[in-house]
Design a protein around this motif. Structure first.
Motif, PDB file in Angstrom:
ATOM      1  N   GLY A  68      27.771  63.907  88.999  1.00  0.00           N
ATOM      2  CA  GLY A  68      28.334  65.241  88.794  1.00  0.00           C
ATOM      3  C   GLY A  68      27.373  66.209  89.463  1.00  0.00           C
ATOM      4  N   ILE A  69      27.844  66.890  90.515  1.00  0.00           N
ATOM      5  CA  ILE A  69      26.961  67.746  91.322  1.00  0.00           C
ATOM      6  C   ILE A  69      27.485  69.167  91.374  1.00  0.00           C
ATOM      7  CG2 ILE A  69      26.063  68.100  93.662  1.00  0.00           C
ATOM      8  CD1 ILE A  69      26.157  65.078  94.028  1.00  0.00           C
ATOM      9  N   ASP A  70      26.575  70.113  91.257  1.00  0.00           N
ATOM     10  CA  ASP A  70      26.879  71.527  91.475  1.00  0.00           C
ATOM     11  C   ASP A  70      26.580  71.813  92.940  1.00  0.00           C
ATOM     12  OD1 ASP A  70      27.000  74.281  91.650  1.00  0.00           O
ATOM     13  OD2 ASP A  70      25.223  74.618  90.412  1.00  0.00           O
ATOM     14  N   PRO A  71      27.610  71.919  93.784  1.00  0.00           N
ATOM     15  CA  PRO A  71      27.368  72.074  95.218  1.00  0.00           C
ATOM     16  C   PRO A  71      26.714  73.401  95.600  1.00  0.00           C
ATOM     17  CG  PRO A  71      29.696  72.313  94.741  1.00  0.00           C
ATOM     18  CD  PRO A  71      29.023  71.911  93.461  1.00  0.00           C
ATOM     19  N   LEU A  72      26.942  74.427  94.827  1.00  0.00           N
ATOM     20  CA  LEU A  72      26.349  75.719  95.164  1.00  0.00           C
ATOM     21  C   LEU A  72      24.851  75.741  94.893  1.00  0.00           C
ATOM     22  CD1 LEU A  72      29.143  78.110  93.846  1.00  0.00           C
ATOM     23  CD2 LEU A  72      28.742  77.321  96.186  1.00  0.00           C
ATOM     24  N   GLY A  73      24.443  75.070  93.844  1.00  0.00           N
ATOM     25  CA  GLY A  73      23.026  75.050  93.487  1.00  0.00           C
ATOM     26  C   GLY A  73      22.309  73.796  93.952  1.00  0.00           C
ATOM     27  N   ASP A  74      23.038  72.874  94.647  1.00  0.00           N
ATOM     28  CA  ASP A  74      22.465  71.605  95.096  1.00  0.00           C
ATOM     29  C   ASP A  74      21.751  70.907  93.944  1.00  0.00           C
ATOM     30  OD1 ASP A  74      21.861  69.561  96.972  1.00  0.00           O
ATOM     31  OD2 ASP A  74      19.858  70.397  97.241  1.00  0.00           O
ATOM     32  N   ARG A  75      22.452  70.840  92.808  1.00  0.00           N
ATOM     33  CA  ARG A  75      21.860  70.240  91.614  1.00  0.00           C
ATOM     34  C   ARG A  75      22.700  69.091  91.113  1.00  0.00           C
ATOM     35  NH1 ARG A  75      18.242  72.254  88.346  1.00  0.00           N
ATOM     36  NH2 ARG A  75      19.458  71.514  86.596  1.00  0.00           N
ATOM     37  N   ILE A  76      22.030  68.032  90.692  1.00  0.00           N
ATOM     38  CA  ILE A  76      22.695  66.927  90.025  1.00  0.00           C
ATOM     39  C   ILE A  76      22.804  67.310  88.558  1.00  0.00           C
ATOM     40  CG2 ILE A  76      22.537  64.509  89.349  1.00  0.00           C
ATOM     41  CD1 ILE A  76      20.814  64.131  91.908  1.00  0.00           C
ATOM     42  N   LEU A  77      24.025  67.364  88.079  1.00  0.00           N
ATOM     43  CA  LEU A  77      24.240  67.719  86.684  1.00  0.00           C
ATOM     44  C   LEU A  77      24.179  66.487  85.791  1.00  0.00           C
ATOM     45  CD1 LEU A  77      27.156  70.236  87.244  1.00  0.00           C
ATOM     46  CD2 LEU A  77      24.712  70.729  86.998  1.00  0.00           C
ATOM     47  N   GLU A  78      24.689  65.355  86.322  1.00  0.00           N
ATOM     48  CA  GLU A  78      24.629  64.104  85.590  1.00  0.00           C
ATOM     49  C   GLU A  78      24.869  62.941  86.548  1.00  0.00           C
ATOM     50  OE1 GLU A  78      27.697  63.764  82.624  1.00  0.00           O
ATOM     51  OE2 GLU A  78      29.127  64.830  83.868  1.00  0.00           O
ATOM     52  N   ALA A  79      24.417  61.767  86.123  1.00  0.00           N
ATOM     53  CA  ALA A  79      24.615  60.545  86.900  1.00  0.00           C
ATOM     54  C   ALA A  79      24.877  59.417  85.918  1.00  0.00           C
ATOM     55  CB  ALA A  79      23.380  60.243  87.739  1.00  0.00           C
ATOM     56  N   ASN A  80      25.800  58.537  86.277  1.00  0.00           N
ATOM     57  CA  ASN A  80      26.113  57.433  85.370  1.00  0.00           C
ATOM     58  C   ASN A  80      25.056  56.327  85.492  1.00  0.00           C
ATOM     59  OD1 ASN A  80      26.871  56.195  87.794  1.00  0.00           O
ATOM     60  ND2 ASN A  80      28.801  55.413  87.010  1.00  0.00           N
ATOM     61  N   PRO A  81      25.082  55.353  84.581  1.00  0.00           N
ATOM     62  CA  PRO A  81      24.068  54.290  84.617  1.00  0.00           C
ATOM     63  C   PRO A  81      24.023  53.534  85.947  1.00  0.00           C
ATOM     64  CG  PRO A  81      25.182  54.276  82.505  1.00  0.00           C
ATOM     65  CD  PRO A  81      25.920  55.260  83.381  1.00  0.00           C
ATOM     66  N   LYS A  82      25.157  53.321  86.587  1.00  0.00           N
ATOM     67  CA  LYS A  82      25.178  52.607  87.867  1.00  0.00           C
ATOM     68  C   LYS A  82      24.435  53.401  88.943  1.00  0.00           C
ATOM     69  CE  LYS A  82      26.884  48.783  89.488  1.00  0.00           C
ATOM     70  NZ  LYS A  82      26.499  47.500  88.948  1.00  0.00           N
ATOM     71  N   ALA A  83      24.538  54.703  88.901  1.00  0.00           N
ATOM     72  CA  ALA A  83      23.827  55.547  89.870  1.00  0.00           C
ATOM     73  C   ALA A  83      22.324  55.374  89.731  1.00  0.00           C
ATOM     74  CB  ALA A  83      24.211  57.012  89.673  1.00  0.00           C
ATOM     75  N   ASN A  84      21.865  55.200  88.521  1.00  0.00           N
ATOM     76  CA  ASN A  84      20.426  55.030  88.295  1.00  0.00           C
ATOM     77  C   ASN A  84      19.919  53.672  88.747  1.00  0.00           C
ATOM     78  OD1 ASN A  84      19.648  57.570  87.198  1.00  0.00           O
ATOM     79  ND2 ASN A  84      20.847  57.054  85.402  1.00  0.00           N
ATOM     80  N   GLN A  85      20.810  52.770  89.129  1.00  0.00           N
ATOM     81  CA  GLN A  85      20.405  51.469  89.648  1.00  0.00           C
ATOM     82  C   GLN A  85      20.276  51.474  91.168  1.00  0.00           C
ATOM     83  OE1 GLN A  85      23.221  48.595  88.222  1.00  0.00           O
ATOM     84  NE2 GLN A  85      22.684  48.932  86.085  1.00  0.00           N
ATOM     85  N   LEU A  86      20.689  52.525  91.811  1.00  0.00           N
ATOM     86  CA  LEU A  86      20.568  52.597  93.276  1.00  0.00           C
ATOM     87  C   LEU A  86      19.097  52.625  93.676  1.00  0.00           C
ATOM     88  CD1 LEU A  86      23.272  55.294  94.118  1.00  0.00           C
ATOM     89  CD2 LEU A  86      23.416  52.841  94.504  1.00  0.00           C
ATOM     90  N   PRO A  87      18.725  51.872  94.698  1.00  0.00           N
ATOM     91  CA  PRO A  87      17.320  51.833  95.104  1.00  0.00           C
ATOM     92  C   PRO A  87      16.768  53.186  95.553  1.00  0.00           C
ATOM     93  CG  PRO A  87      18.624  50.237  96.354  1.00  0.00           C
ATOM     94  CD  PRO A  87      19.566  51.004  95.491  1.00  0.00           C
TER      95      PRO A  87
END
Length: 52
Positions: free
Chosen positions: A14-33
Motif C-alpha cells: 500500500g503506497i502513497d504515491p504523492l509522499g513516496d511512502r509505503i503505508l503497509e506491506a504484506n508478509p510476502k513482501a517482507n520476504q523479498l530479498p
C-alpha cells in the motif's frame, strides 16, 4: 480484503504515491530479498527497491 492482503502468494504494497511512502506491506513482501521490514518502517517506497 484484509485476508487477501495477508495470505496472498504475491507481494502487495500500500503506497502513497504523492509522499513516496509505503503505508503497509504484506508478509510476502517482507520476504523479498531487496525489501525488508526496516524499509517498511522507514516508509520510503523508492528507497525500498533500490539495488546497490
Amino acid at each position: 480484503m484484509r485476508k487477501i492482503f495477508e495470505y496472498s502468494n504475491d507481494a502487495i504494497f500500500g503506497i502513497d504515491p504523492l509522499g513516496d511512502r509505503i503505508l503497509e506491506a504484506n508478509p510476502k513482501a517482507n520476504q523479498l530479498p531487496s525489501f525488508t521490514t526496516t524499509a517498511t518502517r522507514a516508509g520510503q517506497a523508492g528507497a525500498a527497491f533500490l539495488h546497490h
